[in-house]
Write a protein that holds these residues in place. Sequence first.
Motif, PDB file in Angstrom:
ATOM      1  N   THR A 170       0.862  -1.142  -0.103  1.00 16.54           N
ATOM      2  CA  THR A 170      -0.073  -0.089  -0.118  1.00 16.54           C
ATOM      3  C   THR A 170       0.770   1.162  -0.247  1.00 16.54           C
ATOM      4  N   LEU A 171       1.910   1.399   0.804  1.00 16.02           N
ATOM      5  CA  LEU A 171       2.851   2.290   0.701  1.00 16.02           C
ATOM      6  C   LEU A 171       3.398   2.709  -0.789  1.00 16.02           C
ATOM      7  N   PHE A 172       3.709   1.664  -1.487  1.00 20.30           N
ATOM      8  CA  PHE A 172       3.970   1.945  -3.060  1.00 20.30           C
ATOM      9  C   PHE A 172       2.752   2.316  -3.850  1.00 20.30           C
ATOM     10  N   ARG A 173       1.732   1.697  -3.600  1.00 15.70           N
ATOM     11  CA  ARG A 173       0.471   2.097  -4.402  1.00 15.70           C
ATOM     12  C   ARG A 173       0.274   3.360  -4.234  1.00 15.70           C
ATOM     13  N   ASP A 174       0.213   3.989  -3.048  1.00 14.38           N
ATOM     14  CA  ASP A 174      -0.283   5.268  -2.505  1.00 14.38           C
ATOM     15  C   ASP A 174       1.024   6.425  -2.737  1.00 14.38           C
ATOM     16  N   ARG A 175       2.096   6.018  -3.264  1.00 13.10           N
ATOM     17  CA  ARG A 175       3.090   6.905  -3.536  1.00 13.10           C
ATOM     18  C   ARG A 175       3.736   7.481  -2.128  1.00 13.10           C
ATOM     19  N   ARG A 236      20.536  12.619 -10.650  1.00 12.38           N
ATOM     20  CA  ARG A 236      19.774  11.964  -9.552  1.00 12.38           C
ATOM     21  C   ARG A 236      18.206  11.863 -10.317  1.00 12.38           C
ATOM     22  N   LEU A 237      17.722  10.934 -10.176  1.00  5.73           N
ATOM     23  CA  LEU A 237      16.505  10.819 -10.742  1.00  5.73           C
ATOM     24  C   LEU A 237      15.383  10.559  -9.474  1.00  5.73           C
ATOM     25  N   LEU A 238      14.366  11.216  -9.652  1.00  8.29           N
ATOM     26  CA  LEU A 238      13.042  10.837  -8.541  1.00  8.29           C
ATOM     27  C   LEU A 238      11.954  10.879  -9.037  1.00  8.29           C
ATOM     28  N   PRO A 239      11.264   9.548  -9.483  1.00  7.60           N
ATOM     29  CA  PRO A 239      10.341   9.187  -9.851  1.00  7.60           C
ATOM     30  C   PRO A 239       9.074   9.440  -9.067  1.00  7.60           C
ATOM     31  N   ALA A 240       7.940  10.277  -9.225  1.00  7.09           N
ATOM     32  CA  ALA A 240       6.625  10.297  -8.644  1.00  7.09           C
ATOM     33  C   ALA A 240       5.881   9.085  -8.895  1.00  7.09           C
ATOM     34  N   THR A 241       6.009   8.577  -9.951  1.00 10.20           N
ATOM     35  CA  THR A 241       5.016   7.315 -10.351  1.00 10.20           C
ATOM     36  C   THR A 241       5.860   6.139 -10.562  1.00 10.20           C
ATOM     37  N   GLY A 242       5.323   5.142 -11.026  1.00 14.90           N
ATOM     38  CA  GLY A 242       6.347   3.948 -11.216  1.00 14.90           C
ATOM     39  C   GLY A 242       5.799   3.173 -12.572  1.00 14.90           C
ATOM     40  N   ARG A 243       5.854   3.896 -13.930  1.00 12.91           N
ATOM     41  CA  ARG A 243       5.501   3.154 -15.000  1.00 12.91           C
ATOM     42  C   ARG A 243       6.621   2.427 -15.481  1.00 12.91           C
TER      43      ARG A 243
END
Length: 314
Positions: A170-175, A236-243
């Motif tokens: 859930t932590l990953f799903r809810d970002r 440095r790469l900071l993804p806010a989503t996980g496509r």
Amino acid sequence: MGRGRRAAPVAPLPQRDGIDPVRLRLPADPDGAWPTLRDHLVHRFAGRVGAERVDAMLRNGRFVGTDGPLAADEPYTAGRCVWFHRDFAPEVPVPFEVAIVHRDERLVIADKPHFLATTPRGSHITETALARLRRDLGLPALQPAHRLDRLTAGLVLFVVRPRDRGAYQTLFRDRRVRKEYEAVAPYDPGVALPVTVRSRIEKERGVPAARVVPGEPNSESRIELLERRGGLGRYRLLPATGRTHQLRVHMNGAGLPILNDPLYPAVLPEGPEDFSRPLQLLARALEFTDPFTGERRLFTSRRRLAQWPRSIHS
């Protein structure tokens, strides 16, 4: 009170090489086409492995029910559960170890090498981080809370107890997990950084590379330049989503394709794995608030990207 979900029956077979047995629930047979168990198994699997292989597995007790091995002539019973182990094709061993950054009663934070898949899929079954960790740590119930691309190295969070997995997923799903990556790519002074990239990425099953298509953005990444040496930059790469392939797609779209990427900007022909040329992308850090303890947790990879030039002082 409503009924809870019925628990799946416990497998009567142990894991093999860190892989669970297959559980097959026998479907309804309204036409009576399968008088015996063998009839159904041949119908189901002979097209893939041949009737001779199905018969051999039955003779050798490879198909098992809750009370032990099943005979070929047993009457077919819809709804019954049957377990068996698949035969795995030989896999090229990935010659790098999975390091452990942290381990406690709930979590294993693994530092995955390049080329090793996180979980079994396609042609990568036993040569996966999950299978290795289950075997090496003696944790047969271990499961990942998220996935990392096979070609990307770095941190993966595994959950020790099945009952805890949902909370971490859930932590990953809810970002609510801060993920930080590092990449080595060409340096281009004409690319203004830092920049936040938003686009719509679609990945078709069976097609190696993902595409950016018109439409509402479903992906977001921040790209920052940490330092440069010669013609290379460390980012440095900071993804806010996980496509799927998101960071690789966004770096390529910015004109900064990650070194040794076999898909972006061009899909290279398939061939033997070249372990000397890993994709220069690393999942450097994971940070989150633990859902059970409320503790703020930060984990950092101990790996480094091989193609970043060392300074003369290092």
